[in-house]
Design an enzyme around this catalytic site. Structure first.
Site, PDB file in Angstrom:
ATOM      1  N   THR A  29      13.229   2.003  46.416  1.00  0.00           N
ATOM      2  CA  THR A  29      14.395   2.342  47.252  1.00  0.00           C
ATOM      3  C   THR A  29      15.680   2.355  46.433  1.00  0.00           C
ATOM      4  O   THR A  29      16.557   3.178  46.676  1.00  0.00           O
ATOM      5  CB  THR A  29      14.565   1.365  48.448  1.00  0.00           C
ATOM      6  N   ARG A  37       8.195   6.297  55.958  1.00  0.00           N
ATOM      7  CA  ARG A  37       7.782   5.814  57.277  1.00  0.00           C
ATOM      8  C   ARG A  37       8.960   5.538  58.196  1.00  0.00           C
ATOM      9  O   ARG A  37       8.788   5.366  59.389  1.00  0.00           O
ATOM     10  CB  ARG A  37       6.977   4.511  57.152  1.00  0.00           C
ATOM     11  N   GLN A 105       1.866   0.727  45.191  1.00  0.00           N
ATOM     12  CA  GLN A 105       1.553   1.544  46.368  1.00  0.00           C
ATOM     13  C   GLN A 105       2.395   2.812  46.357  1.00  0.00           C
ATOM     14  O   GLN A 105       2.250   3.659  47.230  1.00  0.00           O
ATOM     15  CB  GLN A 105       1.851   0.735  47.643  1.00  0.00           C
ATOM     16  N   HIS A 123      -2.240   4.495  45.708  1.00  0.00           N
ATOM     17  CA  HIS A 123      -2.121   5.624  46.631  1.00  0.00           C
ATOM     18  C   HIS A 123      -1.937   6.961  45.919  1.00  0.00           C
ATOM     19  O   HIS A 123      -1.538   7.937  46.536  1.00  0.00           O
ATOM     20  CB  HIS A 123      -0.970   5.373  47.619  1.00  0.00           C
ATOM     21  N   CYS A 160      -7.693  31.119  42.013  1.00  0.00           N
ATOM     22  CA  CYS A 160      -8.729  31.322  43.038  1.00  0.00           C
ATOM     23  C   CYS A 160      -8.193  31.315  44.460  1.00  0.00           C
ATOM     24  O   CYS A 160      -8.943  31.558  45.411  1.00  0.00           O
ATOM     25  CB  CYS A 160      -9.819  30.261  42.892  1.00  0.00           C
ATOM     26  N   THR A 198       7.156  -5.023  49.408  1.00  0.00           N
ATOM     27  CA  THR A 198       6.121  -4.596  50.349  1.00  0.00           C
ATOM     28  C   THR A 198       6.020  -5.609  51.472  1.00  0.00           C
ATOM     29  O   THR A 198       6.171  -6.811  51.260  1.00  0.00           O
ATOM     30  CB  THR A 198       4.747  -4.430  49.678  1.00  0.00           C
ATOM     31  N   SER A 199       5.773  -5.092  52.675  1.00  0.00           N
ATOM     32  CA  SER A 199       5.657  -5.991  53.825  1.00  0.00           C
ATOM     33  C   SER A 199       4.259  -6.605  53.871  1.00  0.00           C
ATOM     34  O   SER A 199       3.978  -7.437  54.710  1.00  0.00           O
ATOM     35  CB  SER A 199       5.908  -5.211  55.107  1.00  0.00           C
ATOM     36  N   ASN A 221      10.956  -9.878  48.719  1.00  0.00           N
ATOM     37  CA  ASN A 221      11.057  -8.861  49.776  1.00  0.00           C
ATOM     38  C   ASN A 221      12.254  -9.178  50.654  1.00  0.00           C
ATOM     39  O   ASN A 221      12.559 -10.344  50.893  1.00  0.00           O
ATOM     40  CB  ASN A 221       9.765  -8.843  50.613  1.00  0.00           C
ATOM     41  N   LEU A 222      12.919  -8.146  51.124  1.00  0.00           N
ATOM     42  CA  LEU A 222      14.100  -8.375  51.962  1.00  0.00           C
ATOM     43  C   LEU A 222      13.724  -9.057  53.277  1.00  0.00           C
ATOM     44  O   LEU A 222      14.400  -9.961  53.735  1.00  0.00           O
ATOM     45  CB  LEU A 222      14.820  -7.049  52.239  1.00  0.00           C
TER      46      LEU A 222
HETATM   47 ZN   LIG Z   1      -8.315  27.238  41.982  1.00  0.00          ZN
END
Ligand SMILES: [Zn+2]
Length: 245
Positions: A29, A37, A105, A123, A160, A198-199, A221-222
């Site tokens: 952030t 989110r 993450q 992720h 393709c 992270t929460s 974490n905040l």
């Molecule tokens: Zn392709």
């Protein structure tokens, strides 16, 4: 000794390669990357009643690729974002031999941009994209060109015609086994685990910390997290402020 001094002391005492960092959205952030989110005022106007989670689900991607990519390029890509003090400090700690791995993450690639090498991206990353048909690789710049070239805004492979899909784990998709296993191994062998921004609400990523059996668990974490009571130290502050000493 205040909380930040305590953390600093543990980092200084840490045996080489025995510190591991686990980070979430709060790490980025301060680089100007919003948490996708958290809907803002414009969100409802633009995307109606589809939640961010639904928007980046595999079902939605398959059914409405144009709308998925609208949201994706609008809310999840920040081309000019730069690493902040947290990213830079972690790269420095790896260089110094203290930190063995960054588990993240986040999908923005900012740890690597800061110089970190062992980054486990639970992720995935917006910097890697593959044609769903032939597997051809595209970086983010190429994706933007392909998007511009497409009438419907869906990036397609010039070879393709297959859709170029970001190597990002969508809702309903599983995490990469190798990345999860490497994260478990890193956490298991750590003496100092710093969890930040992270929460700790999203499984299975949040469950990884159950593998920690080291000396010091630190949470930065905040807002409070469900794991605060297991931590040896909780610091309620911005990650960059804490690590950027
Ligand atoms: Zn392709």
């Amino acid at each position: 000794m205040n909380e930040i001094e305590q953390l600093r002391a543990w980092i200084n005492e840490c045996e080489p390669g025995r510190m591991v960092f686990f980070g979430g959205a709060g790490v980025s952030t301060e680089s100007g990357i919003p948490d996708f989110r958290s809907p803002d005022g414009l969100y409802a106007q633009k995307y109606g009643d589809v939640s961010p989670e639904e928007m980046i689900s595999r079902t939605y991607f398959d059914k409405h690729p144009e709308r998925f990519f609208d949201f994706y390029f609008d809310r999840m890509i920040a081309r000019d974002a730069q690493p902040n003090r947290a990213h830079l400090k972690l790269a420095e700690l790896e260089e110094a031999g203290t930190l063995s791995a960054v588990i993240t993450q986040n999908i923005d690639g900012l740890h690597q941009k800061a110089g970190s090498r062992n980054v486990l991206e639970l992720h995935g990353s917006v910097l890697r994209n593959y044609c769903m048909h032939c597997g051809r690789f595209f970086d983010l710049d190429e994706m933007l060109v392909l998007r511009e070239a497409a009438a419907d805004g869906v990036p397609r492979c010039p070879d393709c015609g297959g859709i170029a899909k970001p190597d990002v784990v969508l809702y309903e998709e599983g995490l990469d086994d190798c990345t999860v296993q490497a994260s478990v191994n890193a956490i298991r062998s750590a003496d100092l685990l710093v969890i930040a921004g992270t929460s700790l609400a999203v499984y299975p990523a949040a469950g990884l910390i159950d593998f920690f059996a080291g000396d010091h668990l630190v949470i930065i974490n905040l807002a409070p997290t469900p794991r605060d009571r297991y931590a040896d130290l909780c610091i309620s502050a911005k990650v960059g402020e804490v690590l950027g000493y």
